[in-house]
Scaffold this active site. Structure first.
Site, PDB file in Angstrom:
ATOM      1  N   LYS A  14      31.650  36.947  38.754  1.00 56.64           N
ATOM      2  CA  LYS A  14      30.837  35.870  39.334  1.00 56.64           C
ATOM      3  C   LYS A  14      31.608  35.044  40.364  1.00 56.64           C
ATOM      4  CE  LYS A  14      31.737  32.342  35.902  1.00 56.64           C
ATOM      5  NZ  LYS A  14      32.885  31.723  36.532  1.00 56.64           N
ATOM      6  N   ARG A  89      29.413  24.303  31.670  1.00 56.69           N
ATOM      7  CA  ARG A  89      29.928  25.259  30.707  1.00 56.69           C
ATOM      8  C   ARG A  89      29.529  24.912  29.281  1.00 56.69           C
ATOM      9  NH1 ARG A  89      34.435  27.690  33.658  1.00 56.69           N
ATOM     10  NH2 ARG A  89      35.704  28.988  32.319  1.00 56.69           N
ATOM     11  N   ARG A 128      42.910  42.341  35.267  1.00 57.98           N
ATOM     12  CA  ARG A 128      43.183  41.276  36.233  1.00 57.98           C
ATOM     13  C   ARG A 128      44.492  40.568  35.887  1.00 57.98           C
ATOM     14  NH1 ARG A 128      38.838  36.465  36.476  1.00 57.98           N
ATOM     15  NH2 ARG A 128      39.986  35.808  34.645  1.00 57.98           N
ATOM     16  N   ARG A 134      47.733  35.333  36.330  1.00 57.63           N
ATOM     17  CA  ARG A 134      47.328  33.952  36.049  1.00 57.63           C
ATOM     18  C   ARG A 134      47.854  33.567  34.681  1.00 57.63           C
ATOM     19  NH1 ARG A 134      41.014  32.510  36.760  1.00 57.63           N
ATOM     20  NH2 ARG A 134      41.235  31.670  34.678  1.00 57.63           N
ATOM     21  N   ARG A 145      38.885  32.109  25.483  1.00 56.04           N
ATOM     22  CA  ARG A 145      37.932  31.688  26.516  1.00 56.04           C
ATOM     23  C   ARG A 145      36.611  32.414  26.368  1.00 56.04           C
ATOM     24  NH1 ARG A 145      42.012  33.170  30.491  1.00 56.04           N
ATOM     25  NH2 ARG A 145      40.427  33.438  32.082  1.00 56.04           N
TER      26      ARG A 145
HETATM   27  P1  ADP Z   1      37.557  31.658  33.503  1.00 59.32           P
HETATM   28  O1  ADP Z   1      36.092  31.717  33.795  1.00 59.32           O
HETATM   29  O2  ADP Z   1      38.240  32.976  33.703  1.00 59.32           O
HETATM   30  O3  ADP Z   1      37.882  31.063  32.169  1.00 59.32           O
HETATM   31  P2  ADP Z   1      37.932  29.318  35.298  1.00 59.32           P
HETATM   32  O4  ADP Z   1      38.792  29.295  36.501  1.00 59.32           O
HETATM   33  O5  ADP Z   1      36.473  29.166  35.508  1.00 59.32           O
HETATM   34  O6  ADP Z   1      38.271  30.729  34.617  1.00 59.32           O
HETATM   35  O7  ADP Z   1      38.411  28.222  34.243  1.00 59.32           O
HETATM   36  C1  ADP Z   1      39.761  28.094  33.857  1.00 59.32           C
HETATM   37  C2  ADP Z   1      39.924  26.949  32.859  1.00 59.32           C
HETATM   38  O8  ADP Z   1      39.554  25.702  33.490  1.00 59.32           O
HETATM   39  C3  ADP Z   1      39.069  27.012  31.595  1.00 59.32           C
HETATM   40  O9  ADP Z   1      39.645  27.831  30.598  1.00 59.32           O
HETATM   41  C4  ADP Z   1      39.010  25.532  31.206  1.00 59.32           C
HETATM   42  O10 ADP Z   1      40.216  25.127  30.581  1.00 59.32           O
HETATM   43  C5  ADP Z   1      38.919  24.833  32.549  1.00 59.32           C
HETATM   44  N1  ADP Z   1      37.518  24.602  32.983  1.00 59.32           N
HETATM   45  C6  ADP Z   1      36.916  25.157  34.074  1.00 59.32           C
HETATM   46  N2  ADP Z   1      35.645  24.740  34.194  1.00 59.32           N
HETATM   47  C7  ADP Z   1      35.413  23.899  33.153  1.00 59.32           C
HETATM   48  C8  ADP Z   1      34.280  23.161  32.697  1.00 59.32           C
HETATM   49  N3  ADP Z   1      33.101  23.190  33.354  1.00 59.32           N
HETATM   50  N4  ADP Z   1      34.420  22.404  31.581  1.00 59.32           N
HETATM   51  C9  ADP Z   1      35.588  22.346  30.917  1.00 59.32           C
HETATM   52  N5  ADP Z   1      36.683  23.030  31.274  1.00 59.32           N
HETATM   53  C10 ADP Z   1      36.613  23.811  32.376  1.00 59.32           C
END
Ligand code: ADP
Length: 191
Positions: A14, A89, A128, A134, A145
């Protein structure tokens, strides 16, 4: 003007599609994960606060995340549309977003759910992890996650289905097939 939201588990592709769509339309790509990583890299106060959550794969507390998005949506560059990726989220964030968008009079045009099984998601994330390195892409943190995704994020899909703006994309297929699906759905959404 198009206001788009992408929802999907880790490894669903996505983020790639969200970035591409934003670039193609010349509208901002708003990704909470990217913003948090940038804050950590810049060693800001926000970065210091969120780092432990990112490292462990937990959600950052809602007040920080919702505050970040509220400020971001008020920037003038969102007036012509935006692509949201990684927010909301959980249900509390979804309700907060509804309120913010109602206040500024800019409802979501379409919500894309990138549907992917855990099996595929894990396999892609582990791939990945080797390519990108990462820090939160270790097997243990990925599983955490994904669990949070199933428990807290997936339920918000129903919220958008009920609102009649949900489009499900089967994300296990090839990039070309996903591209075609998305393009067709977008055409319908703006028609
Ligand atoms: P992924 O979808 O692979 O977990 P993201 O880059 O979207 O990667 O998110 C990385 C981290 O950032 C999450 O594991 C969380 O700790 C934090 N995070 C991102 N978006 C949110 C959100 N909307 N609410 C709370 N934490 C978030």
């Amino acid at each position: 003007m198009i206001n788009v939201l992408f929802i999907g588990p880790q490894g669903s592709g996505k983020g790639t599609q969200a970035k591409r769509l934003a670039a193609a339309r010349g509208i901002p790509h708003i990704a909470t994960g990217d913003s948090f990583r940038a804050a950590i890299a810049d060693q800001t106060e926000l970065g210091r606060q969120v780092q432990p959550y990112l490292d462990s794969g937990s959600l950052v507390p809602d007040e920080l995340t919702i505050g970040l998005i509220r400020e971001r949506l008020q920037q003038p560059d969102t007036a012509g549309g935006f692509v949201l990726d990684g927010f909301p989220r959980n249900m509390a964030q979804a309700h907060a977003l509804d309120e913010m968008l109602a206040q500024i009079g800019r409802p979501l045009s379409v919500v894309f759910e990138f549907a992917l099984s855990d099996e595929f998601a894990l396999e892609r994330c582990l791939g990945r992890a080797i390519e990108e390195g990462r820090p939160d892409d270790t097997a243990q943190v990925i599983v955490k996650r994904l669990t949070i995704y199933r428990e807290q994020t997936e339920p918000i899909v129903g919220h958008y289905r009920a609102a009649g703006i949900l489009v499900v994309i089967r994300a296990e297929r090839s990039i070309d097939e996903v591209d075609a699906d998305l393009a067709g759905a977008l055409q319908q959404a703006v028609a």
